[in-house]
Design a protein around this motif. Sequence first.
Motif, PDB file in Angstrom:
ATOM      1  N   LEU A   1      -6.860  -1.248  -1.573  1.00 23.38           N
ATOM      2  CA  LEU A   1      -6.586   0.313  -1.426  1.00 23.38           C
ATOM      3  C   LEU A   1      -5.290   0.470  -2.574  1.00 23.38           C
ATOM      4  CD1 LEU A   1      -6.895   1.507   2.064  1.00 23.38           C
ATOM      5  CD2 LEU A   1      -8.527   1.999   0.350  1.00 23.38           C
ATOM      6  N   ARG A   2      -4.268  -0.339  -2.396  1.00 21.51           N
ATOM      7  CA  ARG A   2      -3.253  -0.279  -3.151  1.00 21.51           C
ATOM      8  C   ARG A   2      -3.713  -0.224  -4.853  1.00 21.51           C
ATOM      9  NH1 ARG A   2      -0.883  -4.318  -6.298  1.00 21.51           N
ATOM     10  NH2 ARG A   2       1.250  -3.813  -6.954  1.00 21.51           N
TER      11      ARG A   2
ATOM     12  N   THR B   1       7.707  11.437  -0.923  1.00 16.59           N
ATOM     13  CA  THR B   1       7.650  12.153   0.709  1.00 16.59           C
ATOM     14  C   THR B   1       6.302  11.631   1.329  1.00 16.59           C
ATOM     15  OG1 THR B   1       8.900  14.026  -0.267  1.00 16.59           O
ATOM     16  CG2 THR B   1       7.633  14.364   1.779  1.00 16.59           C
ATOM     17  N   VAL B   2       5.120  11.729   0.632  1.00 14.62           N
ATOM     18  CA  VAL B   2       3.988  11.203   1.089  1.00 14.62           C
ATOM     19  C   VAL B   2       4.208   9.888   1.961  1.00 14.62           C
ATOM     20  CG1 VAL B   2       1.458  10.877   1.014  1.00 14.62           C
ATOM     21  CG2 VAL B   2       2.585  12.958   0.033  1.00 14.62           C
ATOM     22  N   GLY B   3       4.729   9.049   0.991  1.00 14.12           N
ATOM     23  CA  GLY B   3       4.974   7.597   1.253  1.00 14.12           C
ATOM     24  C   GLY B   3       5.781   7.257   2.445  1.00 14.12           C
TER      25      GLY B   3
ATOM     26  N   VAL C   1       1.307   4.366  -2.609  1.00 10.86           N
ATOM     27  CA  VAL C   1       1.366   5.676  -2.256  1.00 10.86           C
ATOM     28  C   VAL C   1       2.527   6.572  -2.716  1.00 10.86           C
ATOM     29  CG1 VAL C   1       1.221   7.501  -0.320  1.00 10.86           C
ATOM     30  CG2 VAL C   1      -0.254   5.309  -0.268  1.00 10.86           C
ATOM     31  N   SER C   2       3.456   5.838  -2.823  1.00 12.71           N
ATOM     32  CA  SER C   2       4.778   6.746  -3.118  1.00 12.71           C
ATOM     33  C   SER C   2       4.792   6.797  -4.568  1.00 12.71           C
ATOM     34  CB  SER C   2       5.932   5.987  -2.761  1.00 12.71           C
ATOM     35  OG  SER C   2       6.270   5.876  -1.466  1.00 12.71           O
ATOM     36  N   SER C   3       4.200   6.044  -5.411  1.00  5.37           N
ATOM     37  CA  SER C   3       4.327   6.027  -6.843  1.00  5.37           C
ATOM     38  C   SER C   3       3.197   6.858  -7.176  1.00  5.37           C
ATOM     39  CB  SER C   3       4.221   4.595  -7.424  1.00  5.37           C
ATOM     40  OG  SER C   3       3.044   4.068  -7.283  1.00  5.37           O
ATOM     41  N   THR C   4       2.181   7.054  -6.768  1.00  6.11           N
ATOM     42  CA  THR C   4       1.072   7.851  -6.978  1.00  6.11           C
ATOM     43  C   THR C   4       1.086   9.358  -6.682  1.00  6.11           C
ATOM     44  OG1 THR C   4      -0.341   7.109  -5.597  1.00  6.11           O
ATOM     45  CG2 THR C   4      -0.401   5.991  -7.833  1.00  6.11           C
ATOM     46  N   LEU C   5       1.475   9.502  -5.344  1.00  4.39           N
ATOM     47  CA  LEU C   5       1.230  10.694  -4.444  1.00  4.39           C
ATOM     48  C   LEU C   5       2.994  11.398  -4.342  1.00  4.39           C
ATOM     49  CD1 LEU C   5      -1.588   9.957  -2.406  1.00  4.39           C
ATOM     50  CD2 LEU C   5      -1.564  11.382  -4.152  1.00  4.39           C
TER      51      LEU C   5
ATOM     52  N   TYR D   1       0.682  -1.113  -0.095  1.00  2.00           N
ATOM     53  CA  TYR D   1       0.035  -0.120  -0.045  1.00  2.00           C
ATOM     54  C   TYR D   1       0.825   1.196  -0.072  1.00  2.00           C
ATOM     55  CZ  TYR D   1      -3.013   3.533   2.007  1.00  2.00           C
ATOM     56  OH  TYR D   1      -3.661   4.505   2.521  1.00  2.00           O
ATOM     57  N   ARG D   2       1.983   1.165   0.759  1.00  2.00           N
ATOM     58  CA  ARG D   2       2.758   2.612   1.022  1.00  2.00           C
ATOM     59  C   ARG D   2       3.447   2.672  -0.554  1.00  2.00           C
ATOM     60  NH1 ARG D   2       8.117   2.808   0.376  1.00  2.00           N
ATOM     61  NH2 ARG D   2       8.394   1.135   1.966  1.00  2.00           N
TER      62      ARG D   2
END
Length: 445
Positions: free
Chosen positions: A107-108, A71-73, A64-68, A60-61
């Motif tokens: 969610l991923r 730093t967010v990840g 998040v890193s790849s899409t947002l 999931y993380r």
Amino acid sequence: YDHLEFPGVVPRTFLGPLVVSGISFPLVKVASAFGAEKIISQYIVRGVLGILVCLSFISYRKAVSSTLGSTVGSFLSLVTASQFHFLFYSSRPLPNTFALIFVLLALRCWLLQRHALFMWLSGASIILFRSELSLLLGLVLLYELWSGRLTVKEVLKRTIPAGILLLTLTVAVDSVFWRRWVWPEGEVLWFNTVHNKSHLWGTSPIWWYFLSALPRSLLLSLPFVPWALLKDKRSWVPFLPALGFVCLYSLLPHKELRFIIYSVPLFNLVSAMGLAVIWINRKKLPFYFQLAVVSSLLLSLGMSLCFLSIAKHNYPGGNAFHQLHSLDIDDQLHTNNSELVSVHIGVEAAMTGVSRFGEVEPSWIYSKKEGLSPESEELRRFTFLLVSTPDSSTFNATHGVLLEVDGFSRLGFSFGLGQFPPAQIVLEPKITVLRKRSKCKKKDA
């Protein structure tokens, strides 16, 4: 398994436990070969489950890193690691924990726009483990429909075969274990909605999730949620399904934190986006913004350690069970060899840490039979009784106190000179182990 002897209020699926036990089995065999105690099996099983949750969170993380952004990840990982309850539940063998694995993976797929796999994973979490996830993941699906990234035709094309296959799987497997035709999560849904009997296990005000559960779960990452909503419009996408899910679930009177644990990764994502905004713009912002970021993580970690110190006192039943088996056998028994040793585990003890992993004496008989009256002859025949301390005096005629185990009662505060820390954990007797007078006596008696 003792599910037929002690089935609980509603049946649960065996699909999750079968996977965990399959992975754990060779490790347990190796530990047994080296003479490890039976309780080590519990550590292995919970460790395997915790690793599965962590692996799904890592997946999931990464999404998040790849899409947002990385730093967010990174902040998502730091925020989650600083909180107590998400990690606390990650190794607990509950349907909620098994469902959490699929929720994180779903969610991923949502973030990566892999809709087909998202719908299959969502179906697994809903049909196999927790039907209320139809609220959370259903809101995500509605958002995708509203945004035009999915069509109704595509949804039906994926969800109908997924539902049929998953329902067939759970009915086929669980009917074998329960020895009757059963869809476990279907019975749970019927019990909680049609019969509406969950309130028998306690009720809480409608605002309890927002004013108690979520603040304890999110800790000091919570203030960064509204900050993210103000500064990063993308944060509304994960925020709204999480908020809607908690709002809808608040309508049910019976509330527990674990019921909304699946919303924590989404709220943490929003918080991480708020923290990332500050960190990326740290050179443009006053220093106290950076200080707020660092101190919130450190203080949350400190609060989690406080929760941990309290949590270790929340399992007096397990401690009492362990102490009973740790006593020298001559201190426990004075009986003929032909008489069997029997232990009755009361409801309070069973709810606070007693498990079959602690049944280390193969010649003893263990029972968790409920509904026995304190005056019943069947209950008074047991060699040992694990009962709630306030109820222990009921058995004075037939049983004496072997030991008492304290548990968490409350936090006490003292602000006098030399008093540090000002908050102290106050314990009180919770579980009493009783021994039958005619069968047990201490050596010094």
